[in-house]
Enzyme design. Structure first.
Site, PDB file in Angstrom:
ATOM      1  N   LYS A  14       0.814  -1.197   0.000  1.00 59.12           N
ATOM      2  CA  LYS A  14       0.000   0.000   0.000  1.00 59.12           C
ATOM      3  C   LYS A  14       0.860   1.265   0.000  1.00 59.12           C
ATOM      4  O   LYS A  14       0.390   2.344  -0.300  1.00 59.12           O
ATOM      5  CB  LYS A  14      -0.877   0.040   1.277  1.00 59.12           C
ATOM      6  CG  LYS A  14      -1.836  -1.100   1.428  1.00 59.12           C
ATOM      7  CD  LYS A  14      -2.543  -0.956   2.811  1.00 59.12           C
ATOM      8  CE  LYS A  14      -3.395  -2.176   3.094  1.00 59.12           C
ATOM      9  NZ  LYS A  14      -3.877  -2.174   4.490  1.00 59.12           N
ATOM     10  N   ILE A  17       9.800   2.668  -0.663  1.00 56.66           N
ATOM     11  CA  ILE A  17      11.071   2.658   0.072  1.00 56.66           C
ATOM     12  C   ILE A  17      11.885   1.428  -0.293  1.00 56.66           C
ATOM     13  O   ILE A  17      11.325   0.373  -0.602  1.00 56.66           O
ATOM     14  CB  ILE A  17      10.792   2.698   1.601  1.00 56.66           C
ATOM     15  CG1 ILE A  17      12.060   2.978   2.413  1.00 56.66           C
ATOM     16  CG2 ILE A  17      10.081   1.463   2.083  1.00 56.66           C
ATOM     17  CD1 ILE A  17      11.757   3.405   3.853  1.00 56.66           C
ATOM     18  N   ASP A  66      14.686  -0.896   1.390  1.00 61.16           N
ATOM     19  CA  ASP A  66      15.397  -1.199   2.633  1.00 61.16           C
ATOM     20  C   ASP A  66      16.430  -2.280   2.317  1.00 61.16           C
ATOM     21  O   ASP A  66      17.564  -1.965   1.954  1.00 61.16           O
ATOM     22  CB  ASP A  66      14.379  -1.619   3.697  1.00 61.16           C
ATOM     23  CG  ASP A  66      15.014  -1.851   5.052  1.00 61.16           C
ATOM     24  OD1 ASP A  66      16.202  -1.556   5.225  1.00 61.16           O
ATOM     25  OD2 ASP A  66      14.301  -2.328   5.964  1.00 61.16           O
ATOM     26  N   GLY A  84      16.103  -4.132  -0.249  1.00 64.75           N
ATOM     27  CA  GLY A  84      16.106  -4.156  -1.706  1.00 64.75           C
ATOM     28  C   GLY A  84      15.455  -5.397  -2.286  1.00 64.75           C
ATOM     29  O   GLY A  84      15.274  -5.490  -3.505  1.00 64.75           O
ATOM     30  N   THR A 111      12.356  -6.606  -2.135  1.00 67.74           N
ATOM     31  CA  THR A 111      11.033  -6.443  -2.736  1.00 67.74           C
ATOM     32  C   THR A 111      11.150  -5.922  -4.168  1.00 67.74           C
ATOM     33  O   THR A 111      10.573  -6.489  -5.101  1.00 67.74           O
ATOM     34  CB  THR A 111      10.179  -5.468  -1.896  1.00 67.74           C
ATOM     35  OG1 THR A 111      10.089  -5.977  -0.576  1.00 67.74           O
ATOM     36  CG2 THR A 111       8.789  -5.300  -2.481  1.00 67.74           C
ATOM     37  N   ASP A 123       3.854   3.171   6.573  1.00 72.38           N
ATOM     38  CA  ASP A 123       3.164   2.864   7.824  1.00 72.38           C
ATOM     39  C   ASP A 123       4.070   2.230   8.859  1.00 72.38           C
ATOM     40  O   ASP A 123       5.158   1.729   8.550  1.00 72.38           O
ATOM     41  CB  ASP A 123       2.012   1.891   7.559  1.00 72.38           C
ATOM     42  CG  ASP A 123       2.520   0.465   7.314  1.00 72.38           C
ATOM     43  OD1 ASP A 123       3.434   0.307   6.467  1.00 72.38           O
ATOM     44  OD2 ASP A 123       2.034  -0.466   7.969  1.00 72.38           O
TER      45      ASP A 123
HETATM   46  P1  IMP Z   1      12.793  -4.239   1.304  1.00 71.91           P
HETATM   47  O1  IMP Z   1      13.509  -4.631   2.557  1.00 71.91           O
HETATM   48  O2  IMP Z   1      13.608  -3.298   0.475  1.00 71.91           O
HETATM   49  O3  IMP Z   1      12.367  -5.452   0.535  1.00 71.91           O
HETATM   50  O4  IMP Z   1      11.493  -3.473   1.744  1.00 71.91           O
HETATM   51  C1  IMP Z   1      10.333  -4.185   1.973  1.00 71.91           C
HETATM   52  C2  IMP Z   1       9.130  -3.333   2.257  1.00 71.91           C
HETATM   53  O5  IMP Z   1       9.139  -3.075   3.645  1.00 71.91           O
HETATM   54  C3  IMP Z   1       9.037  -1.972   1.589  1.00 71.91           C
HETATM   55  O6  IMP Z   1       8.419  -2.011   0.348  1.00 71.91           O
HETATM   56  C4  IMP Z   1       8.160  -1.240   2.588  1.00 71.91           C
HETATM   57  O7  IMP Z   1       6.800  -1.469   2.310  1.00 71.91           O
HETATM   58  C5  IMP Z   1       8.538  -1.853   3.892  1.00 71.91           C
HETATM   59  N1  IMP Z   1       9.491  -1.003   4.615  1.00 71.91           N
HETATM   60  C6  IMP Z   1      10.833  -1.110   4.695  1.00 71.91           C
HETATM   61  N2  IMP Z   1      11.350  -0.146   5.457  1.00 71.91           N
HETATM   62  C7  IMP Z   1      10.290   0.601   5.889  1.00 71.91           C
HETATM   63  C8  IMP Z   1      10.167   1.779   6.724  1.00 71.91           C
HETATM   64  O8  IMP Z   1      11.131   2.371   7.236  1.00 71.91           O
HETATM   65  N3  IMP Z   1       8.899   2.239   6.921  1.00 71.91           N
HETATM   66  C9  IMP Z   1       7.806   1.658   6.385  1.00 71.91           C
HETATM   67  N4  IMP Z   1       7.879   0.576   5.593  1.00 71.91           N
HETATM   68  C10 IMP Z   1       9.107   0.049   5.348  1.00 71.91           C
END
Ligand code: IMP
Ligand code: MG
Length: 177
Positions: free
Chosen positions: A45, A101, A103, A105, A107, A160
């Site tokens: 979302k 975002i 984090d 990477g 996703t 969120d």
């Molecule tokens: P990834 O770790 O890059 O795969 O991030 C996974 C997902 O976690 C992102 O698409 C966000 O929806 C959520 N996420 C990661 N870090 C944050 C944050 O600091 N605030 C809110 N959502 C986050």
């Protein structure tokens, strides 16, 4: 302020978001000046506000669609589940992923793999914020980036914590749970 906790401190103020969305949309318009349509793929979302602001600033004709993803935390592979797929066919169309975002990477990387397998005419990604300590932009597959932020838990402007704070008009950081 009504009960419900303190106002999260600002990380990216509202006027900075507005200014940067303007810059990003100008660059995207330039880069896609020759295409007659760009499919914006918002990741639900968290990207809903960023996408709506971006879409309103773009001049290139856009088609808007969404995916919903969930990731299982704690698994090293970062298994990603597609909760809701696109309605649009993206084969031979220009696709721009819009994500809140980066984090770890995981996703974005996996979503890009999934979309690439459908053979779009082009595939790029626009991300609002990248957390310090995340993989470099090229590794994470980020073509357009709004802001680099410290490694905090970011909330607001779509982001969120446990479904709260998405409606804040700025990006803040969580200080209390
Ligand atoms: P990834 O770790 O890059 O795969 O991030 C996974 C997902 O976690 C992102 O698409 C966000 O929806 C959520 N996420 C990661 N870090 C944050 C944050 O600091 N605030 C809110 N959502 C986050
Ligand atoms: Mg997300």
């Amino acid at each position: 302020m009504p009960a419900g906790g303190a106002r999260p401190p600002e990380v990216v103020p509202e006027q900075e978001l507005r200014r940067r969305v303007g810059e990003l949309s100008a660059r995207i318009d330039e880069d896609y000046a020759e295409v007659d349509e760009l499919v914006l793929v918002g990741v639900l979302k968290g990207a809903f506000i960023f996408l709506s602001d971006l879409a309103r600033r773009l001049s290139v004709p856009t088609v808007v669609d969404f995916v919903a993803l969930s990731s299982y935390e704690g698994t090293e592979a970062g298994e990603l589940r597609l909760e809701m797929d696109l309605r649009e066919e993206v084969r031979d169309r220009h696709v721009l992923v819009v994500e809140d975002i980066v984090d770890t990477g995981a996703t974005l990387r996996r979503l890009r793999e999934l979309l690439a397998s459908r053979e779009p005419a082009s595939l790029a990604a626009c991300v609002l914020v990248r957390k310090q300590g995340s993989p470099p932009r090229d590794e994470a597959g980020v073509d357009y980036l709004g802001f680099e932020i410290p490694d905090v838990w970011a909330v607001g402007y779509g982001l969120d914590y446990d479904e709260r704070y998405r409606g804040l008009p700025y990006v803040g950081r969580l200080t209390e749970v």
